[in-house]
Scaffold this motif. Structure first.
Motif, PDB file in Angstrom:
ATOM      1  N   HIS A   1     -28.066  21.258  -3.776  1.00 38.38           N
ATOM      2  CA  HIS A   1     -27.668  19.897  -3.463  1.00 38.38           C
ATOM      3  C   HIS A   1     -28.448  19.367  -2.270  1.00 38.38           C
ATOM      4  CE1 HIS A   1     -24.864  19.983  -6.535  1.00 38.38           C
ATOM      5  NE2 HIS A   1     -23.720  19.860  -5.892  1.00 38.38           N
ATOM      6  N   GLN A   2     -28.729  20.282  -1.285  1.00 42.91           N
ATOM      7  CA  GLN A   2     -29.458  19.840  -0.113  1.00 42.91           C
ATOM      8  C   GLN A   2     -30.925  19.565  -0.440  1.00 42.91           C
ATOM      9  OE1 GLN A   2     -27.040  22.311   0.067  1.00 42.91           O
ATOM     10  NE2 GLN A   2     -25.694  20.794   0.977  1.00 42.91           N
ATOM     11  N   ARG A   3     -31.486  20.350  -1.374  1.00 39.72           N
ATOM     12  CA  ARG A   3     -32.890  20.162  -1.738  1.00 39.72           C
ATOM     13  C   ARG A   3     -33.084  18.991  -2.676  1.00 39.72           C
ATOM     14  NH1 ARG A   3     -32.441  25.672  -2.848  1.00 39.72           N
ATOM     15  NH2 ARG A   3     -32.743  25.219  -5.068  1.00 39.72           N
ATOM     16  N   ALA A   4     -32.135  18.737  -3.543  1.00 37.98           N
ATOM     17  CA  ALA A   4     -32.278  17.685  -4.553  1.00 37.98           C
ATOM     18  C   ALA A   4     -32.169  16.318  -3.901  1.00 37.98           C
ATOM     19  CB  ALA A   4     -31.212  17.844  -5.623  1.00 37.98           C
ATOM     20  N   PRO A   5     -32.876  15.310  -4.434  1.00 39.81           N
ATOM     21  CA  PRO A   5     -32.716  13.949  -3.919  1.00 39.81           C
ATOM     22  C   PRO A   5     -31.315  13.439  -4.202  1.00 39.81           C
ATOM     23  CG  PRO A   5     -33.965  13.916  -5.966  1.00 39.81           C
ATOM     24  CD  PRO A   5     -33.797  15.366  -5.583  1.00 39.81           C
ATOM     25  N   HIS A   6     -30.807  12.626  -3.299  1.00 43.35           N
ATOM     26  CA  HIS A   6     -29.425  12.143  -3.421  1.00 43.35           C
ATOM     27  C   HIS A   6     -29.424  10.744  -4.038  1.00 43.35           C
ATOM     28  CE1 HIS A   6     -25.283  11.518  -1.235  1.00 43.35           C
ATOM     29  NE2 HIS A   6     -25.170  11.586  -2.552  1.00 43.35           N
TER      30      HIS A   6
ATOM     31  N   HIS B   1     -28.929  15.220  -6.819  1.00 31.09           N
ATOM     32  CA  HIS B   1     -27.567  15.418  -6.322  1.00 31.09           C
ATOM     33  C   HIS B   1     -26.910  14.051  -6.385  1.00 31.09           C
ATOM     34  CE1 HIS B   1     -24.094  16.161  -3.950  1.00 31.09           C
ATOM     35  NE2 HIS B   1     -24.565  15.604  -2.840  1.00 31.09           N
ATOM     36  N   VAL B   2     -25.794  13.936  -7.089  1.00 30.89           N
ATOM     37  CA  VAL B   2     -25.226  12.627  -7.413  1.00 30.89           C
ATOM     38  C   VAL B   2     -23.813  12.496  -6.867  1.00 30.89           C
ATOM     39  CG1 VAL B   2     -24.707  10.979  -9.262  1.00 30.89           C
ATOM     40  CG2 VAL B   2     -26.591  12.611  -9.538  1.00 30.89           C
ATOM     41  N   SER B   3     -23.541  11.336  -6.268  1.00 31.29           N
ATOM     42  CA  SER B   3     -22.182  10.962  -5.881  1.00 31.29           C
ATOM     43  C   SER B   3     -21.784   9.740  -6.679  1.00 31.29           C
ATOM     44  CB  SER B   3     -22.108  10.646  -4.382  1.00 31.29           C
ATOM     45  OG  SER B   3     -22.491  11.750  -3.597  1.00 31.29           O
ATOM     46  N   LEU B   4     -20.579   9.746  -7.233  1.00 31.04           N
ATOM     47  CA  LEU B   4     -20.070   8.615  -8.001  1.00 31.04           C
ATOM     48  C   LEU B   4     -18.944   7.948  -7.234  1.00 31.04           C
ATOM     49  CD1 LEU B   4     -19.925   6.891 -10.612  1.00 31.04           C
ATOM     50  CD2 LEU B   4     -18.321   8.604 -11.518  1.00 31.04           C
ATOM     51  N   ILE B   5     -19.091   6.633  -7.016  1.00 34.45           N
ATOM     52  CA  ILE B   5     -18.024   5.829  -6.422  1.00 34.45           C
ATOM     53  C   ILE B   5     -17.387   5.045  -7.557  1.00 34.45           C
ATOM     54  CG2 ILE B   5     -17.423   4.062  -4.732  1.00 34.45           C
ATOM     55  CD1 ILE B   5     -19.982   4.743  -3.224  1.00 34.45           C
ATOM     56  N   SER B   6     -16.163   5.424  -7.921  1.00 33.55           N
ATOM     57  CA  SER B   6     -15.506   4.814  -9.069  1.00 33.55           C
ATOM     58  C   SER B   6     -14.021   5.174  -9.020  1.00 33.55           C
ATOM     59  CB  SER B   6     -16.136   5.324 -10.374  1.00 33.55           C
ATOM     60  OG  SER B   6     -15.623   4.647 -11.502  1.00 33.55           O
ATOM     61  N   ASN B   7     -13.253   4.517  -9.870  1.00 33.94           N
ATOM     62  CA  ASN B   7     -11.821   4.790  -9.975  1.00 33.94           C
ATOM     63  C   ASN B   7     -11.433   4.996 -11.431  1.00 33.94           C
ATOM     64  OD1 ASN B   7     -11.455   4.289  -7.188  1.00 33.94           O
ATOM     65  ND2 ASN B   7     -11.115   2.102  -7.554  1.00 33.94           N
TER      66      ASN B   7
END
Length: 292
Positions: free
Chosen positions: A10-15, A67-73
């Motif tokens: 996760h640290q190496r992958a682009p965010h 590395h992916v973060s999802l902002i959703s409900n």
């Protein structure tokens, strides 16, 4: 005993951060569109899968190496739990994927006809729509180099993205909410829309997707990309206008193809891939998706 080194992928992958909606897709394959007063029988059993444009884009970006973060409900029901588990299984950051108490999860009915086209009806519960507060809570913490946002979510949420993102590249997708300020598109580094969405934004249809991309960019974004199905994707920026064509394929279901393209595009740009090459990789991934 020798222990393996810690997994720091996760640290190496682009965010990449993706902002928008997640829902359940109920898909049926039908021989033709229903006509009034007649029942159309599906040609195969219905399938139930995790869906929603932003969830699909997040999954695509993860598969492409981000590395992916999802902002959703979603609703705090069994469908919402299913969506969260899907994201967790895909190693997507769900810190800001919230399950809203006493709210149902959104449902999309997807009808797929033999020509591989899809017809979608989406039932959205208002209680799960993103607000400015959700954005304020998430973005200062995440600080990703690439942020992808749906433009048809509530305008206060889009405005919060425009004001509080710290991304090197901000990508907007879909037809903007009617109440969104007219100058919002000028805050985007990239606007991505399909041909139908582009026609809705421009108020007219252009047969040539490169012409459509030029007109879309004239509305303010630094780069415009128009996805054009089997013809590929056109792009326009201050330096060049071009069309990236896909490899030949036989499409069986076009549902989610644009999301695969966008998730792959975001990842390649986060990896500092030049735009034409990033679009080419994205078109190739979308083409493979429709043939799977």
């Amino acid at each position: 005993m020798t222990h393996p080194p810690p997994d720091d992928s996760h640290q190496r992958a682009p965010h990449v951060v993706v902002i928008g909606r997640a829902n359940i897709d109920i898909t049926v394959r039908i021989p033709h569109r229903p006509v009034p007063g007649r029942t159309t029988f599906a040609s195969a059993p219905a399938t139930t899968t995790a869906g929603g444009k932003s969830l699909n884009q997040a999954l695509a970006a993860r598969r492409a190496g981000a590395h992916v973060s999802l902002i959703s409900n979603a609703g705090a029901d069994h469908w919402g739990a299913f969506l969260r588990q899907t994201l967790t299984d895909a190693a997507i950051d769900t810190t800001f994927f919230q399950l809203i108490p006493s709210a149902p999860t959104g449902i999309a009915i997807v009808e797929v006809t033999p020509d591989a086209e899809n017809h979608i009806v989406l039932a959205l519960p208002p209680a799960t729509e993103l607000t400015a507060a959700h954005i304020h809570d998430a973005l200062p913490t995440l600080r990703a180099p690439v942020v992808v946002t749906q433009l048809d979510i509530h305008p206060e949420a889009v405005d919060a993205v425009l004001r509080h993102h710290h991304a090197e590249i901000l990508i907007g997708n879909l037809v903007p909410h009617p109440a969104l300020e007219s100058d919002a598109l000028a805050a985007l580094d990239i606007l991505v829309a399909n041909e139908h969405e582009t026609a809705a934004i421009l108020g007219r249809h252009h047969t040539d997707p490169t012409t459509a991309a030029d007109h879309l960019r004239a509305l303010g974004p630094r780069t415009a990309i128009v996805t054009a199905g089997h013809r590929g994707a056109a792009y326009s920026n201050p330096h060049h206008t071009g069309l990236i064509t896909p490899p030949p394929t036989h499409a069986t279901n076009t549902t989610g193809a644009g999301d695969v393209l966008l998730g792959t595009l975001a990842t390649r740009l986060a990896q500092h891939t030049p735009l034409p090459h990033a679009i080419n990789d994205a078109v190739t991934a979308a083409t493979k998706h429709v043939a799977d």
